[in-house]
Enzyme design. Structure first.
Site, PDB file in Angstrom:
ATOM      1  N   HIS A   1      12.794  -1.679   7.642  1.00  0.00           N
ATOM      2  CA  HIS A   1      11.410  -1.202   7.841  1.00  0.00           C
ATOM      3  C   HIS A   1      11.151   0.074   7.029  1.00  0.00           C
ATOM      4  O   HIS A   1      10.784   1.117   7.579  1.00  0.00           O
ATOM      5  CB  HIS A   1      11.141  -0.949   9.334  1.00  0.00           C
ATOM      6  CG  HIS A   1       9.683  -0.995   9.693  1.00  0.00           C
ATOM      7  ND1 HIS A   1       9.216  -1.513  10.864  1.00  0.00           N
ATOM      8  CD2 HIS A   1       8.580  -0.589   9.018  1.00  0.00           C
ATOM      9  CE1 HIS A   1       7.896  -1.410  10.909  1.00  0.00           C
ATOM     10  NE2 HIS A   1       7.487  -0.843   9.791  1.00  0.00           N
TER      11      HIS A   1
ATOM     12  N   ARG B   1       4.891  -7.192  10.170  1.00  0.00           N
ATOM     13  CA  ARG B   1       5.668  -6.999  11.397  1.00  0.00           C
ATOM     14  C   ARG B   1       6.560  -8.215  11.596  1.00  0.00           C
ATOM     15  O   ARG B   1       6.176  -9.334  11.249  1.00  0.00           O
ATOM     16  CB  ARG B   1       4.748  -6.850  12.615  1.00  0.00           C
ATOM     17  CG  ARG B   1       3.973  -5.540  12.667  1.00  0.00           C
ATOM     18  CD  ARG B   1       4.863  -4.339  12.985  1.00  0.00           C
ATOM     19  NE  ARG B   1       4.095  -3.102  13.121  1.00  0.00           N
ATOM     20  CZ  ARG B   1       3.983  -2.170  12.166  1.00  0.00           C
ATOM     21  NH1 ARG B   1       4.598  -2.328  11.006  1.00  0.00           N
ATOM     22  NH2 ARG B   1       3.271  -1.077  12.372  1.00  0.00           N
TER      23      ARG B   1
HETATM   24  P1  NAP Z   1      -5.982  -3.463   7.693  1.00  0.00           P
HETATM   25  O1  NAP Z   1      -6.574  -2.541   6.680  1.00  0.00           O
HETATM   26  O2  NAP Z   1      -6.527  -3.426   9.087  1.00  0.00           O
HETATM   27  O3  NAP Z   1      -6.086  -4.950   7.103  1.00  0.00           O
HETATM   28  C1  NAP Z   1      -5.775  -6.069   7.851  1.00  0.00           C
HETATM   29  C2  NAP Z   1      -6.143  -7.319   7.037  1.00  0.00           C
HETATM   30  O4  NAP Z   1      -5.676  -8.471   7.762  1.00  0.00           O
HETATM   31  C3  NAP Z   1      -7.653  -7.489   6.874  1.00  0.00           C
HETATM   32  O5  NAP Z   1      -7.958  -8.026   5.620  1.00  0.00           O
HETATM   33  C4  NAP Z   1      -7.990  -8.519   7.976  1.00  0.00           C
HETATM   34  O6  NAP Z   1      -9.123  -9.333   7.694  1.00  0.00           O
HETATM   35  C5  NAP Z   1      -6.752  -9.364   7.943  1.00  0.00           C
HETATM   36  N1  NAP Z   1      -6.627 -10.101   9.215  1.00  0.00           N
HETATM   37  C6  NAP Z   1      -6.468  -9.598  10.470  1.00  0.00           C
HETATM   38  N2  NAP Z   1      -6.422 -10.590  11.371  1.00  0.00           N
HETATM   39  C7  NAP Z   1      -6.560 -11.743  10.672  1.00  0.00           C
HETATM   40  C8  NAP Z   1      -6.611 -13.109  11.043  1.00  0.00           C
HETATM   41  N3  NAP Z   1      -6.520 -13.496  12.333  1.00  0.00           N
HETATM   42  N4  NAP Z   1      -6.775 -14.026  10.071  1.00  0.00           N
HETATM   43  C9  NAP Z   1      -6.884 -13.656   8.774  1.00  0.00           C
HETATM   44  N5  NAP Z   1      -6.858 -12.376   8.354  1.00  0.00           N
HETATM   45  C10 NAP Z   1      -6.691 -11.431   9.297  1.00  0.00           C
HETATM   46  O7  NAP Z   1      -4.411  -3.195   7.835  1.00  0.00           O
HETATM   47  P2  NAP Z   1      -3.444  -2.539   6.732  1.00  0.00           P
HETATM   48  O8  NAP Z   1      -3.631  -1.062   6.697  1.00  0.00           O
HETATM   49  O9  NAP Z   1      -3.592  -3.307   5.476  1.00  0.00           O
HETATM   50  O10 NAP Z   1      -2.026  -2.790   7.390  1.00  0.00           O
HETATM   51  C11 NAP Z   1      -1.592  -4.120   7.659  1.00  0.00           C
HETATM   52  C12 NAP Z   1      -0.284  -4.092   8.442  1.00  0.00           C
HETATM   53  O11 NAP Z   1       0.791  -3.707   7.592  1.00  0.00           O
HETATM   54  C13 NAP Z   1      -0.214  -3.075   9.572  1.00  0.00           C
HETATM   55  O12 NAP Z   1      -0.855  -3.570  10.737  1.00  0.00           O
HETATM   56  C14 NAP Z   1       1.264  -2.898   9.768  1.00  0.00           C
HETATM   57  O13 NAP Z   1       1.720  -3.824  10.720  1.00  0.00           O
HETATM   58  C15 NAP Z   1       1.869  -3.248   8.416  1.00  0.00           C
HETATM   59  N6  NAP Z   1       2.542  -2.096   7.761  1.00  0.00           N
HETATM   60  C16 NAP Z   1       3.896  -2.165   7.509  1.00  0.00           C
HETATM   61  C17 NAP Z   1       4.554  -1.117   6.860  1.00  0.00           C
HETATM   62  C18 NAP Z   1       6.022  -1.198   6.487  1.00  0.00           C
HETATM   63  O14 NAP Z   1       6.652  -0.180   6.177  1.00  0.00           O
HETATM   64  N7  NAP Z   1       6.628  -2.358   6.485  1.00  0.00           N
HETATM   65  C19 NAP Z   1       3.835   0.046   6.508  1.00  0.00           C
HETATM   66  C20 NAP Z   1       2.458   0.078   6.764  1.00  0.00           C
HETATM   67  C21 NAP Z   1       1.821  -1.000   7.394  1.00  0.00           C
HETATM   68  P3  NAP Z   1     -10.608  -8.714   7.546  1.00  0.00           P
HETATM   69  O15 NAP Z   1     -10.584  -7.961   6.230  1.00  0.00           O
HETATM   70  O16 NAP Z   1     -11.469  -9.906   7.500  1.00  0.00           O
HETATM   71  O17 NAP Z   1     -10.815  -7.805   8.739  1.00  0.00           O
END
Ligand code: NAP
Length: 309
Positions: free
Chosen positions: A272, A224
């Site tokens: 995006h 983001r």
């Molecule tokens: P996810 O499965 O919830 O994974 C989030 C990861 O971030 C987990 O490993 C989590 O750690 C880690 N994390 C969260 N807070 C943290 C902190 N304070 N310190 C260190 N690590 C932290 O999410 P996801 O499905 O991978 O998606 C991630 C993000 O990608 C979404 O929230 C979205 O904003 C973005 N996204 C962007 C697009 C695009 O088109 N650009 C498309 C899809 C998604 P833990 O494993 O320890 O919980």
């Protein structure tokens, strides 16, 4: 009880027929004005304006059409009893990983340089770096981060991943906590952000963090816009500390035409588009949870409101 679609900027009509087919007999509404507030039991949305959820007294489930939920839970009045689910789609994770690999390889294989040489008709060779000589740091080792890390490793990068809790991921050196972040930054010539946007991660890529990266590092943000302090990035690019960045996401979207990001050398800006869940994928996952809700079973892909993801 019925389902309300508030999916803009994606038109609700994209989801409505799929939803009617998936949940026959369940009323589906494409605008809030069409339905009595008491009749709404679930909402499917990309973002909810603060105060929206509180208008529906029987609301039990909100489904985000995306992996990130910050535009839904950023509402102090969101009742605690309402469950918030997100869409988890392997094709989205793969799309994110493809985008990251494209930008990472474009940078380390010096594609812009060869394109410039081609314009000048210059047949000048530059040796590419040896495989596994470049370390890529991946912030976040969730659904997206793990897929990104696997593809980067397969493409010849040495990969470090940072997460909140300790992880074991094949072919990836994993670190956590503040110390883990500092060490990940210090070693990452390519840095990728795949974190969710939360109170803890907003602005995480600021001047202090970006300065920790090795001289000439390249930043790829597919998470983001709010993770990155854009002014700090511009400053470190201008100072020559960073070689460049690929930003699929920006603090303000759509990015205004007069933003300095458009014209900064070394920056690649995309609107995006790294990956987006299909309407079919959203509807399939929502419908499965709707049935579980009716059957009193535990729901899938529910986010933890207190940690913000
Ligand atoms: P996810 O499965 O919830 O994974 C989030 C990861 O971030 C987990 O490993 C989590 O750690 C880690 N994390 C969260 N807070 C943290 C902190 N304070 N310190 C260190 N690590 C932290 O999410 P996801 O499905 O991978 O998606 C991630 C993000 O990608 C979404 O929230 C979205 O904003 C973005 N996204 C962007 C697009 C695009 O088109 N650009 C498309 C899809 C998604 P833990 O494993 O320890 O919980």
């Amino acid at each position: 009880l019925s389902v309300l679609l508030l999916t803009m900027p994606q038109p609700p009509a994209l989801f409505a027929d799929l939803l009617r087919a998936a949940l026959p007999g369940v009323p589906v509404w494409e605008a809030a004005e069409q339905v009595a507030p008491e009749a709404v039991e679930a909402i499917i949305a990309w973002r909810l304006k603060p105060g929206t959820a509180g208008r529906f007294p029987n609301l039990r489930l909100i489904c985000a059409t995306a992996a990130g939920v910050e535009k839904i839970i950023d509402d102090p009045a969101l009742p605690p009893a309402v469950a918030v689910m997100r869409t988890v789609d392997p094709l989205v994770n793969l799309g994110m990983a493809q985008y990251v690999l494209l930008m990472a390889l474009r940078h380390i294989r010096a594609l812009p340089l060869f394109e410039a040489q081609q314009r000048d008709g210059a047949w000048t060779r530059h040796r590419p770096p040896d495989p596994y000589s470049i370390t890529a740091g991946v912030l976040g080792l969730g659904e997206a981060g793990r897929t990104v890390a696997a593809l980067l490793h397969a493409a010849g990068f040495n990969v470090i991943g940072w997460s909140r809790t300790s992880k074991s991921v094949r072919d990836v050196e994993t670190v956590e906590g503040a110390e883990g972040l500092a060490s990940c930054l210090a070693r990452s010539s390519v840095l990728v952000c795949t974190l969710p946007l939360t109170a803890e991660t907003r602005g995480i890529l600021d001047r202090r963090a970006l300065r920790r990266l090795p001289q000439g590092a390249y930043v790829i943000n597919v998470a983001r816009g709010g993770h990155l302090v854009e002014a700090d990035l511009l400053e470190l690019l201008a100072a020559g500390h960073l070689a460049g960045a690929a930003l699929d996401v920006q603090e303000t979207e759509p990015l205004p035409p007069d933003s300095p990001l458009w014209r900064q050398p070394g920056l690649t800006i995309t609107p995006h588009i790294a990956a987006q869940a299909s309407a079919a994928s959203v509807v399939t996952q929502f419908a499965a949870n709707w049935r579980r809700l009716r059957a009193g079973q535990p729901l899938h892909n529910i986010i933890e409101r207190s940690r913000g993801y």
